[in-house]
Design a protein around this motif. Structure first.
Motif, PDB file in Angstrom:
ATOM      1  N   THR A 212      -7.261   4.182  -4.483  1.00 59.72           N
ATOM      2  CA  THR A 212      -6.406   3.067  -4.103  1.00 59.72           C
ATOM      3  C   THR A 212      -6.765   1.808  -4.904  1.00 59.72           C
ATOM      4  OG1 THR A 212      -7.913   2.555  -2.266  1.00 59.72           O
ATOM      5  CG2 THR A 212      -6.016   3.954  -1.775  1.00 59.72           C
ATOM      6  N   THR A 213      -8.032   1.651  -5.238  1.00 59.21           N
ATOM      7  CA  THR A 213      -8.448   0.514  -6.066  1.00 59.21           C
ATOM      8  C   THR A 213      -7.790   0.577  -7.439  1.00 59.21           C
ATOM      9  OG1 THR A 213     -10.572   0.353  -4.924  1.00 59.21           O
ATOM     10  CG2 THR A 213     -10.428  -0.674  -7.098  1.00 59.21           C
ATOM     11  N   ASP A 214      -7.692   1.795  -8.004  1.00 57.30           N
ATOM     12  CA  ASP A 214      -7.013   1.967  -9.291  1.00 57.30           C
ATOM     13  C   ASP A 214      -5.543   1.573  -9.192  1.00 57.30           C
ATOM     14  OD1 ASP A 214      -9.315   2.969 -10.530  1.00 57.30           O
ATOM     15  OD2 ASP A 214      -8.831   5.046  -9.989  1.00 57.30           O
ATOM     16  N   VAL A 215      -4.897   1.983  -8.109  1.00 57.45           N
ATOM     17  CA  VAL A 215      -3.484   1.639  -7.911  1.00 57.45           C
ATOM     18  C   VAL A 215      -3.303   0.127  -7.870  1.00 57.45           C
ATOM     19  CG1 VAL A 215      -1.504   1.800  -6.350  1.00 57.45           C
ATOM     20  CG2 VAL A 215      -2.952   3.808  -6.727  1.00 57.45           C
ATOM     21  N   GLU A 216      -4.164  -0.533  -7.125  1.00 56.66           N
ATOM     22  CA  GLU A 216      -4.077  -1.986  -7.011  1.00 56.66           C
ATOM     23  C   GLU A 216      -4.300  -2.656  -8.367  1.00 56.66           C
ATOM     24  OE1 GLU A 216      -7.050  -2.720  -4.101  1.00 56.66           O
ATOM     25  OE2 GLU A 216      -5.845  -1.944  -2.434  1.00 56.66           O
ATOM     26  N   ARG A 217      -5.289  -2.164  -9.119  1.00 57.37           N
ATOM     27  CA  ARG A 217      -5.579  -2.787 -10.417  1.00 57.37           C
ATOM     28  C   ARG A 217      -4.440  -2.567 -11.407  1.00 57.37           C
ATOM     29  NH1 ARG A 217      -9.462  -1.771 -15.356  1.00 57.37           N
ATOM     30  NH2 ARG A 217      -9.576  -3.897 -16.109  1.00 57.37           N
ATOM     31  N   LEU A 218      -3.884  -1.359 -11.442  1.00 53.08           N
ATOM     32  CA  LEU A 218      -2.789  -1.083 -12.368  1.00 53.08           C
ATOM     33  C   LEU A 218      -1.559  -1.912 -12.035  1.00 53.08           C
ATOM     34  CD1 LEU A 218      -3.197   2.781 -12.762  1.00 53.08           C
ATOM     35  CD2 LEU A 218      -3.591   1.045 -14.527  1.00 53.08           C
ATOM     36  N   ASN A 219      -1.316  -2.146 -10.766  1.00 52.41           N
ATOM     37  CA  ASN A 219      -0.196  -3.012 -10.400  1.00 52.41           C
ATOM     38  C   ASN A 219      -0.441  -4.452 -10.839  1.00 52.41           C
ATOM     39  OD1 ASN A 219       2.175  -1.805  -8.936  1.00 52.41           O
ATOM     40  ND2 ASN A 219       0.508  -0.820  -7.805  1.00 52.41           N
ATOM     41  N   ARG A 220      -1.685  -4.920 -10.707  1.00 54.78           N
ATOM     42  CA  ARG A 220      -1.999  -6.259 -11.207  1.00 54.78           C
ATOM     43  C   ARG A 220      -1.814  -6.337 -12.717  1.00 54.78           C
ATOM     44  NH1 ARG A 220      -6.508  -5.788  -7.702  1.00 54.78           N
ATOM     45  NH2 ARG A 220      -7.901  -5.511  -9.498  1.00 54.78           N
ATOM     46  N   LEU A 221      -2.250  -5.296 -13.406  1.00 52.89           N
ATOM     47  CA  LEU A 221      -2.120  -5.276 -14.858  1.00 52.89           C
ATOM     48  C   LEU A 221      -0.660  -5.227 -15.296  1.00 52.89           C
ATOM     49  CD1 LEU A 221      -5.041  -2.860 -15.812  1.00 52.89           C
ATOM     50  CD2 LEU A 221      -4.892  -5.308 -16.326  1.00 52.89           C
ATOM     51  N   HIS A 223       1.850  -6.667 -13.835  1.00 57.53           N
ATOM     52  CA  HIS A 223       2.365  -8.030 -13.744  1.00 57.53           C
ATOM     53  C   HIS A 223       1.689  -8.958 -14.752  1.00 57.53           C
ATOM     54  CE1 HIS A 223       4.829  -7.118 -10.305  1.00 57.53           C
ATOM     55  NE2 HIS A 223       3.787  -6.607  -9.664  1.00 57.53           N
ATOM     56  N   GLY A 224       0.552  -8.525 -15.287  1.00 55.69           N
ATOM     57  CA  GLY A 224      -0.136  -9.326 -16.293  1.00 55.69           C
ATOM     58  C   GLY A 224       0.194  -8.939 -17.716  1.00 55.69           C
ATOM     59  N   GLY A 225       1.151  -8.026 -17.885  1.00 53.19           N
ATOM     60  CA  GLY A 225       1.563  -7.669 -19.242  1.00 53.19           C
ATOM     61  C   GLY A 225       1.562  -6.188 -19.571  1.00 53.19           C
ATOM     62  N   ALA A 226       1.082  -5.343 -18.634  1.00 52.48           N
ATOM     63  CA  ALA A 226       1.113  -3.881 -18.822  1.00 52.48           C
ATOM     64  C   ALA A 226       0.520  -3.451 -20.157  1.00 52.48           C
ATOM     65  CB  ALA A 226       2.536  -3.342 -18.656  1.00 52.48           C
ATOM     66  N   PRO A 227      -0.805  -3.459 -20.305  1.00 56.84           N
ATOM     67  CA  PRO A 227      -1.412  -3.140 -21.604  1.00 56.84           C
ATOM     68  C   PRO A 227      -1.158  -1.725 -22.090  1.00 56.84           C
ATOM     69  CG  PRO A 227      -3.068  -3.265 -19.854  1.00 56.84           C
ATOM     70  CD  PRO A 227      -1.800  -3.796 -19.270  1.00 56.84           C
ATOM     71  N   TRP A 228      -0.653  -0.853 -21.243  1.00 57.87           N
ATOM     72  CA  TRP A 228      -0.342   0.513 -21.674  1.00 57.87           C
ATOM     73  C   TRP A 228       1.077   0.632 -22.239  1.00 57.87           C
ATOM     74  CZ3 TRP A 228      -0.922  -1.016 -16.578  1.00 57.87           C
ATOM     75  CH2 TRP A 228       0.241  -1.036 -15.792  1.00 57.87           C
ATOM     76  N   ARG A 229       1.863  -0.402 -22.144  1.00 58.42           N
ATOM     77  CA  ARG A 229       3.282  -0.291 -22.532  1.00 58.42           C
ATOM     78  C   ARG A 229       3.427  -0.246 -24.037  1.00 58.42           C
ATOM     79  NH1 ARG A 229       8.372  -3.353 -19.701  1.00 58.42           N
ATOM     80  NH2 ARG A 229       9.995  -2.335 -20.939  1.00 58.42           N
ATOM     81  N   THR A 230       3.871   0.901 -24.560  1.00 53.33           N
ATOM     82  CA  THR A 230       4.037   1.086 -26.004  1.00 53.33           C
ATOM     83  C   THR A 230       5.497   1.343 -26.362  1.00 53.33           C
ATOM     84  OG1 THR A 230       3.557   3.459 -25.750  1.00 53.33           O
ATOM     85  CG2 THR A 230       1.702   2.012 -26.306  1.00 53.33           C
ATOM     86  N   TRP A 231       6.390   1.256 -25.402  1.00 52.89           N
ATOM     87  CA  TRP A 231       7.802   1.521 -25.677  1.00 52.89           C
ATOM     88  C   TRP A 231       8.635   0.244 -25.608  1.00 52.89           C
ATOM     89  CZ3 TRP A 231       5.224   2.634 -21.193  1.00 52.89           C
ATOM     90  CH2 TRP A 231       5.706   2.056 -20.015  1.00 52.89           C
TER      91      TRP A 231
END
Length: 231
Positions: A212-221, A223-231
């Protein structure tokens, strides 16, 4: 050159997510308002993948419904308790000679086209993406009894793990004994011992979605710019 195909291992219960997966399968846990699997598929589409087979199991009908409008995605029930390599064996008649393979719970900015190119140039039976895992603890810098710096989250730079984002030749099915066979514990070690496993080293962003901590962190990320977004 044959069109790229992707297999997503998405049949597990995701028990470490606790109550989050009581009513939905792990691939449909939302990140930024979209299922985590949606983010993964967008990255592969950008890399040229034209067909995806999702190896489902737990609450497979929900996964099938979620992607029912996408004509490039097929969802197959491979059983709730089938091993990761066993799921591939159940998909044998759908697999091309070479295919991409990943899990439904990890996000990364890995250049997928480069992973595929490495596999095609090296020609092993399998290629994985090696990543540095995030530490579950903060890192301290000490000077005597004084703390000189504190970083809440770090990555373990001296450690490499399999981050998923793999490319496999169908010949690996010769190492799969049956439903219970594990890709990680049985097949990949045999490939490594035989010199048939390559690794693309990725120094960029990678984060699993195990807790659940991972889910929360990925959601924060997100909204902070999604560093995994390559498309």
């Amino acid at each position: 050159m044959e069109p790229l195909s992707l297999v997503v291992l998405a049949g597990g219960r995701g028990s470490r997510l606790g109550r989050i997966t009581d009513s939905r399968p792990k691939p449909l846990v939302p990140i930024g308002g979209r299922p985590v699997l949606w983010h993964i598929l967008r990255a592969y589409e950008a890399a040229g993948v034209s067909r995806t087979v999702i190896a489902g199991g737990y609450r497979v009908e929900q996964v099938r419904q979620a992607f029912s409008g996408d004509g490039t995605v097929e969802v197959v029930d491979t059983g709730q308790h089938t091993g990761t390599a066993g799921r591939l064996l159940r998909l044998a008649d759908r697999l091309p000679d070479t295919f991409c393979l990943t899990y439904a719970d990890g996000l990364s900015d890995v250049p997928l086209s480069d992973v595929i190119a490495l596999h095609r140039s090296r020609r092993p039976q399998a290629t994985i993406t090696a990543v540095h895992p995030p530490s579950r603890f903060g890192a301290l810098a000490l000077s005597g009894s004084a703390v000189t710096s504190f970083e809440e989250k770090t990555t373990l730079q001296s450690v490499w793990v399999n981050g998923g984002f793999m490319v496999l030749d169908k010949s690996v099915l010769g190492l799969v004994a049956g439903d219970a066979t594990s890709l990680e514990q049985e097949v990949l070690p045999k490939l490594a011992a035989g010199g048939q496993l390559a690794a693309y080293r990725h120094e960029g962003f990678w984060h699993p979605m195990d807790t659940t901590t991972d889910v929360e962190r990925l959601n924060r990320l997100w909204h902070g710019g999604a560093p995994w977004r390559t498309w």
